[in-house]
Write a protein that holds these residues in place. Structure first.
Motif, PDB file in Angstrom:
ATOM      1  N   UNK A   1       0.816  -1.222   0.000  1.00 55.73           N
ATOM      2  CA  UNK A   1       0.000   0.000   0.000  1.00 55.73           C
ATOM      3  C   UNK A   1       0.846   1.268   0.000  1.00 55.73           C
ATOM      4  N   UNK A   2       2.075   1.207   0.535  1.00 54.71           N
ATOM      5  CA  UNK A   2       2.930   2.400   0.559  1.00 54.71           C
ATOM      6  C   UNK A   2       3.303   2.857  -0.849  1.00 54.71           C
ATOM      7  N   UNK A   3       3.146   1.994  -1.836  1.00 58.50           N
ATOM      8  CA  UNK A   3       3.450   2.349  -3.225  1.00 58.50           C
ATOM      9  C   UNK A   3       2.282   3.047  -3.925  1.00 58.50           C
ATOM     10  N   UNK A   4       1.136   3.140  -3.258  1.00 55.23           N
ATOM     11  CA  UNK A   4      -0.076   3.653  -3.890  1.00 55.23           C
ATOM     12  C   UNK A   4      -0.682   4.809  -3.090  1.00 55.23           C
ATOM     13  N   UNK A   5      -0.087   6.001  -3.181  1.00 54.60           N
ATOM     14  CA  UNK A   5      -0.685   7.159  -2.505  1.00 54.60           C
ATOM     15  C   UNK A   5      -2.021   7.527  -3.168  1.00 54.60           C
ATOM     16  N   UNK A   6      -2.716   8.465  -2.571  1.00 55.76           N
ATOM     17  CA  UNK A   6      -4.058   8.851  -3.046  1.00 55.76           C
ATOM     18  C   UNK A   6      -4.085   9.339  -4.489  1.00 55.76           C
TER      19      UNK A   6
ATOM     20  N   UNK B   1      -7.535   5.398  -5.706  1.00 53.83           N
ATOM     21  CA  UNK B   1      -8.561   5.763  -4.734  1.00 53.83           C
ATOM     22  C   UNK B   1      -9.766   4.862  -4.954  1.00 53.83           C
ATOM     23  N   UNK B   2     -10.566   4.706  -3.891  1.00 51.79           N
ATOM     24  CA  UNK B   2     -11.780   3.913  -4.019  1.00 51.79           C
ATOM     25  C   UNK B   2     -12.937   4.827  -4.386  1.00 51.79           C
ATOM     26  N   UNK B   3     -13.749   4.382  -5.333  1.00 49.96           N
ATOM     27  CA  UNK B   3     -14.902   5.174  -5.741  1.00 49.96           C
ATOM     28  C   UNK B   3     -15.890   5.253  -4.586  1.00 49.96           C
TER      29      UNK B   3
ATOM     30  N   UNK C   1      -4.900   5.677 -11.351  1.00 47.21           N
ATOM     31  CA  UNK C   1      -4.465   6.665 -12.329  1.00 47.21           C
ATOM     32  C   UNK C   1      -3.356   6.042 -13.177  1.00 47.21           C
ATOM     33  N   UNK C   2      -2.893   6.786 -14.157  1.00 50.98           N
ATOM     34  CA  UNK C   2      -1.811   6.281 -15.008  1.00 50.98           C
ATOM     35  C   UNK C   2      -0.585   5.908 -14.169  1.00 50.98           C
ATOM     36  N   UNK C   3      -0.273   6.723 -13.179  1.00 50.29           N
ATOM     37  CA  UNK C   3       0.869   6.423 -12.317  1.00 50.29           C
ATOM     38  C   UNK C   3       0.601   5.187 -11.463  1.00 50.29           C
ATOM     39  N   UNK C   4      -0.630   5.010 -11.032  1.00 48.64           N
ATOM     40  CA  UNK C   4      -0.993   3.824 -10.254  1.00 48.64           C
ATOM     41  C   UNK C   4      -0.877   2.557 -11.076  1.00 48.64           C
TER      42      UNK C   4
END
Length: 167
Positions: A46-51, A55-57, A85-88
């Motif tokens: 999870x630390x690799x996936x900031x907001x 994000x959850x809909x 997102x693209x970065x995610x």
């Protein structure tokens, strides 16, 4: 397994919260895993996936999106999916390491780039047309109007409704 076509990938990129994202359910299908498995891998990292990567809909966003894509009210996910997102999506490549995941990720990145290029080219063309229109007088108005019509997406053809009698 074959990789999805470019157009299919672009169709799975949706616009939510002023961002282009892909849903966890679509990504899981592309990677060939269950959505639950995808999200377990994400939550372990999870630390690799900031907001701004994921994000959850909200429930209203999920209901609105389901109505837009005409999904059945029976079965399926009971909780709103996550949006990447693209970065995610790029970060998913560090979490999912199967050969299929790597290839799918490459194609998804290409789809984001194609979509961005199409949008910028259309914007640049519209700006250039506006500049030309300001330069020339009323005699070219018809030409500029015709060019604008050509830039619009075509409307779907519809059959006439009702019975048509032959004369």
């Amino acid at each position: 397994m074959t990789l999805p076509a470019a157009l299919e990938l672009q169709d799975r990129i949706v616009f939510i919260r002023h961002q282009r994202v892909m849903l966890s359910s679509d990504l899981a299908a592309l990677y060939g895993v269950e959505p639950k498995v995808l999200m377990q891998a994400v939550k372990r990292n999870i630390e690799r996936f900031p907001d701004d990567f994921m994000f959850q809909l909200s429930k209203p966003e999920w209901v609105d999106l389901k109505s837009q894509i005409v999904t059945s009210s029976w079965g399926g996910a009971r909780v709103p999916p996550y949006a990447f997102t693209e970065q995610g999506v790029a970060m998913l490549s560090s979490v999912l390491r199967s050969p299929r995941a790597v290839q799918v990720n490459i194609e998804i990145m290409r789809a984001f780039v194609r979509l961005r290029r199409m949008l910028s080219e259309n914007r640049a063309l519209a700006e250039r047309l506006e500049q030309l229109e300001q330069q020339y007088d009323e005699q070219f108005k018809v030409v500029f109007d015709a060019l604008r019509q050509l830039m619009k997406a075509p409307e779907p053809k519809r059959r006439p409704i009702g019975f048509i009698a032959e004369a």
